[in-house]
Design a protein around this motif. Structure first.
Motif, PDB file in Angstrom:
ATOM      1  N   ASP A 216      49.110 106.144  13.985  1.00 12.17           N
ATOM      2  CA  ASP A 216      49.641 107.489  13.763  1.00 12.17           C
ATOM      3  C   ASP A 216      50.225 108.022  15.071  1.00 12.17           C
ATOM      4  O   ASP A 216      49.495 108.223  16.043  1.00 12.17           O
ATOM      5  CB  ASP A 216      48.525 108.410  13.276  1.00 12.17           C
ATOM      6  CG  ASP A 216      49.027 109.785  12.858  1.00 12.17           C
ATOM      7  OD1 ASP A 216      50.071 110.239  13.377  1.00 12.17           O
ATOM      8  OD2 ASP A 216      48.365 110.421  12.018  1.00 12.17           O
ATOM      9  N   PRO A 217      51.546 108.289  15.137  1.00  9.65           N
ATOM     10  CA  PRO A 217      52.139 108.754  16.403  1.00  9.65           C
ATOM     11  C   PRO A 217      51.662 110.136  16.822  1.00  9.65           C
ATOM     12  O   PRO A 217      51.646 110.446  18.018  1.00  9.65           O
ATOM     13  CB  PRO A 217      53.645 108.747  16.118  1.00  9.65           C
ATOM     14  CG  PRO A 217      53.760 108.818  14.642  1.00  9.65           C
ATOM     15  CD  PRO A 217      52.570 108.103  14.089  1.00  9.65           C
ATOM     16  N   TRP A 218      51.271 110.975  15.877  1.00  9.83           N
ATOM     17  CA  TRP A 218      50.819 112.322  16.231  1.00  9.83           C
ATOM     18  C   TRP A 218      49.433 112.304  16.857  1.00  9.83           C
ATOM     19  O   TRP A 218      49.039 113.260  17.533  1.00  9.83           O
ATOM     20  CB  TRP A 218      50.861 113.222  15.001  1.00  9.83           C
ATOM     21  CG  TRP A 218      52.272 113.486  14.596  1.00  9.83           C
ATOM     22  CD1 TRP A 218      52.977 112.860  13.613  1.00  9.83           C
ATOM     23  CD2 TRP A 218      53.173 114.406  15.211  1.00  9.83           C
ATOM     24  NE1 TRP A 218      54.266 113.334  13.574  1.00  9.83           N
ATOM     25  CE2 TRP A 218      54.413 114.286  14.536  1.00  9.83           C
ATOM     26  CE3 TRP A 218      53.058 115.319  16.254  1.00  9.83           C
ATOM     27  CZ2 TRP A 218      55.524 115.052  14.884  1.00  9.83           C
ATOM     28  CZ3 TRP A 218      54.168 116.088  16.599  1.00  9.83           C
ATOM     29  CH2 TRP A 218      55.378 115.949  15.918  1.00  9.83           C
ATOM     30  N   LEU A 219      48.700 111.220  16.645  1.00  7.72           N
ATOM     31  CA  LEU A 219      47.401 111.047  17.292  1.00  7.72           C
ATOM     32  C   LEU A 219      47.486 110.074  18.463  1.00  7.72           C
ATOM     33  O   LEU A 219      46.469 109.749  19.064  1.00  7.72           O
ATOM     34  CB  LEU A 219      46.372 110.541  16.268  1.00  7.72           C
ATOM     35  CG  LEU A 219      46.103 111.456  15.072  1.00  7.72           C
ATOM     36  CD1 LEU A 219      45.117 110.800  14.116  1.00  7.72           C
ATOM     37  CD2 LEU A 219      45.588 112.818  15.529  1.00  7.72           C
ATOM     38  N   GLU A 220      48.701 109.614  18.778  1.00  5.57           N
ATOM     39  CA  GLU A 220      48.944 108.618  19.827  1.00  5.57           C
ATOM     40  C   GLU A 220      48.049 107.389  19.647  1.00  5.57           C
ATOM     41  O   GLU A 220      47.454 106.885  20.600  1.00  5.57           O
ATOM     42  CB  GLU A 220      48.751 109.221  21.220  1.00  5.57           C
ATOM     43  CG  GLU A 220      49.879 110.132  21.652  1.00  5.57           C
ATOM     44  CD  GLU A 220      49.935 110.338  23.150  1.00  5.57           C
ATOM     45  OE1 GLU A 220      50.632 109.572  23.840  1.00  5.57           O
ATOM     46  OE2 GLU A 220      49.269 111.274  23.625  1.00  5.57           O
ATOM     47  N   GLU A 221      47.992 106.902  18.434  1.00  7.86           N
ATOM     48  CA  GLU A 221      47.174 105.729  18.133  1.00  7.86           C
ATOM     49  C   GLU A 221      47.964 104.458  18.452  1.00  7.86           C
ATOM     50  O   GLU A 221      48.361 103.702  17.569  1.00  7.86           O
ATOM     51  CB  GLU A 221      46.731 105.763  16.670  1.00  7.86           C
ATOM     52  CG  GLU A 221      45.762 106.899  16.388  1.00  7.86           C
ATOM     53  CD  GLU A 221      45.340 106.976  14.940  1.00  7.86           C
ATOM     54  OE1 GLU A 221      44.213 107.423  14.674  1.00  7.86           O
ATOM     55  OE2 GLU A 221      46.141 106.589  14.061  1.00  7.86           O
ATOM     56  N   ARG A 222      48.161 104.235  19.740  1.00 10.80           N
ATOM     57  CA  ARG A 222      48.930 103.076  20.194  1.00 10.80           C
ATOM     58  C   ARG A 222      48.046 101.831  20.297  1.00 10.80           C
ATOM     59  O   ARG A 222      48.443 100.750  19.877  1.00 10.80           O
ATOM     60  CB  ARG A 222      49.581 103.368  21.547  1.00 10.80           C
ATOM     61  CG  ARG A 222      50.494 104.595  21.548  1.00 10.80           C
ATOM     62  CD  ARG A 222      51.065 104.872  22.935  1.00 10.80           C
ATOM     63  NE  ARG A 222      51.640 106.202  23.011  1.00 10.80           N
ATOM     64  CZ  ARG A 222      52.899 106.504  22.684  1.00 10.80           C
ATOM     65  NH1 ARG A 222      53.707 105.553  22.280  1.00 10.80           N
ATOM     66  NH2 ARG A 222      53.333 107.751  22.769  1.00 10.80           N
ATOM     67  N   TYR A 223      46.881 101.992  20.892  1.00  6.71           N
ATOM     68  CA  TYR A 223      46.016 100.845  21.160  1.00  6.71           C
ATOM     69  C   TYR A 223      44.612 101.105  20.639  1.00  6.71           C
ATOM     70  O   TYR A 223      44.177 102.247  20.509  1.00  6.71           O
ATOM     71  CB  TYR A 223      45.968 100.546  22.664  1.00  6.71           C
ATOM     72  CG  TYR A 223      47.345 100.391  23.256  1.00  6.71           C
ATOM     73  CD1 TYR A 223      48.129  99.284  22.950  1.00  6.71           C
ATOM     74  CD2 TYR A 223      47.877 101.379  24.091  1.00  6.71           C
ATOM     75  CE1 TYR A 223      49.406  99.157  23.460  1.00  6.71           C
ATOM     76  CE2 TYR A 223      49.155 101.251  24.603  1.00  6.71           C
ATOM     77  CZ  TYR A 223      49.917 100.142  24.285  1.00  6.71           C
ATOM     78  OH  TYR A 223      51.186 100.022  24.790  1.00  6.71           O
ATOM     79  N   SER A 224      43.909 100.030  20.368  1.00  8.17           N
ATOM     80  CA  SER A 224      42.538 100.135  19.864  1.00  8.17           C
ATOM     81  C   SER A 224      41.598 100.614  20.964  1.00  8.17           C
ATOM     82  O   SER A 224      41.826 100.369  22.139  1.00  8.17           O
ATOM     83  CB  SER A 224      42.064  98.781  19.353  1.00  8.17           C
ATOM     84  OG  SER A 224      42.898  98.340  18.306  1.00  8.17           O
TER      85      SER A 224
END
Length: 224
Positions: A216-224
């Motif tokens: 989710d880009p709004w939560l900046e879920e880029r990496y685990s």
């Protein structure tokens, strides 16, 4: 297989590994971006920069799939598994859509105009079983990525073949790619050749290499 053939395969594997490593570095550093940038707090997810063109990132392979050779298989936990050629795909209802896209490498592009097949049409066609909870996408470059069925079934999700009034180019995943605009762009598989509905999650290429499973880009879920 000769020793020369084995050496060639090994070299290709090393080159692909280097390309993947480089793109992982770009993702972390926000490099390899093009276009203009501008702040837009109400519309731009955190950590993103606005661009005016469409940057290209892939695994170093851009398969060419002519319409005559195109096949899309949709199978797994469904009542009506199908394999569609290009003409059958084009015979399905076609829709226009406008959405933003956000890449994990920190660029975003607004107001992209698409044409393609709504996921709702695909769901009506194949009729997923009640046991289906996830979807796995496979691409012609052997890329894979995953979504929950709920994510894939959102009203803004499509299989798209046209961008800004023109066929999507090979470098951007044509002739057909997935469009899941609410999530980072790696979830929108290019050159898609198979969609499998499953009763369990099957993390894909980047998800098994440290990327966040939700994205989710709004939560900046880029990496685990």
């Amino acid at each position: 297989m000769t020793e020369t053939d084995k050496d060639s395969i090994s070299l290709l594997g090393q080159i692909k590994d280097k390309l993947i490593g480089r793109k992982q570095d770009w993702s972390r550093d926000g490099r390899a971006l093009t276009g203009t940038t501008a702040p837009h707090a109400q519309r731009l997810p955190p950590g993103q920069r606005l661009v005016s063109d469409w940057p290209v990132l892939d695994l170093g392979i851009q398969p060419e799939i002519p319409h005559a050779a195109f096949r899309l298989t949709i199978d797994g936990e469904v009542t009506n598994p199908v394999t569609l050629d290009w003409n059958a795909l084009m015979d399905l209802p076609q829709h226009e859509s406008v959405s933003d896209m956000h890449c994990v490498t920190t660029w975003s592009r607004y107001d992209n105009h698409w044409r393609g097949i709504a996921v709702a049409t695909i769901l009506d066609l194949v009729q997923p079983h009640n046991t289906a909870t996830h979807v796995l996408f496979e691409s012609h470059d052997d890329y894979t990525t995953n979504l929950t069925l709920e994510q894939f079934a959102a009203e803004d999700c499509y299989l798209v073949h046209t961008w800004e009034g023109k066929p999507i180019t090979r470098q951007h995943g044509g002739p057909l790619r997935v469009l899941v605009p609410r999530y980072y762009l790696w979830k929108s598989a290019k050159w898609v050749r198979r969609i499998t509905f499953a009763g369990a999650d099957h993390p894909g290429f980047w998800e098994t290499r440290g990327y966040n499973n939700n994205a989710d880009p709004w939560l900046e879920e880029r990496y685990s």
